[in-house]
Design a protein around this motif. Sequence first.
Motif: not given
Length: 246
Positions: A48, A51, A55, A150-151, A153-154
């Motif tokens: 998290w 993320l 972002y 971003a997603i 990376s998550l």
Amino acid sequence: MTDTDTKQLTIARGFMNGLRAGAPIAVGYIPSAMAFGILARTANMTAWETLFMSYVVFAGASQFVAVNLYMLGAAFPEIILATLVLNMRLIMMSSAISKRLLPGIGRLTKAWIGFELTDESFSVSAMRGEDMLSADFQVGVNFLGHWTWAIGSLLGGFGAAILPSSVQDSMGIALYALFIGLLVPSVRKNRSGLVVAAAAMALSAFIKWTPCLNASLNRGFAIMLAAGAAALFGAIALPVKGDGSR
């Protein structure tokens, strides 16, 4: 801009058109974003936190540099300065894109477009055949890449313990492949673009392979210097004619 001027211009419009133009960028971001998530995980960042960084920062190379410096124990002011220098090229890119946006766009919208702008989305927008870009179109180009990064990376943060090391290592070349994929179609139809790209690569290689320059110049500044010098060379050696051709 008068009505006559508007009729003579072609304008790239529409959020959905922007999404379609930015889709190849988003696909290319997936492996690199996952590679960043894996690196962040090795630096003891949670998925998290990864993320959130992807972002809010949204600067691929700078994020890799920042996490590596953090792992090496660098102070936060040093990390901030390094990422700032590495991203200075985006000032020139944002300025160039802002000149192609339709008049009347608010400052907050322009600021958001500038924030989401990346090397790849700039390349896609700069190579558009239209004279002007609508805000909706540019937001669409940037939006999909931002959220995909971003997603991705998550997912990389969650999957760090699952993927084999060979797959993790191979993800690092994805951004280079994406740049080549964006560059080749453009320079095939544009001799000036080929000359400028070749000059930028030659100067970047010269800096890289010259020990004194490689040791004294920050990598981000070196990239900006090579790009700026190549663009200046192109403007002087290959000026735009009155009809818009070279």
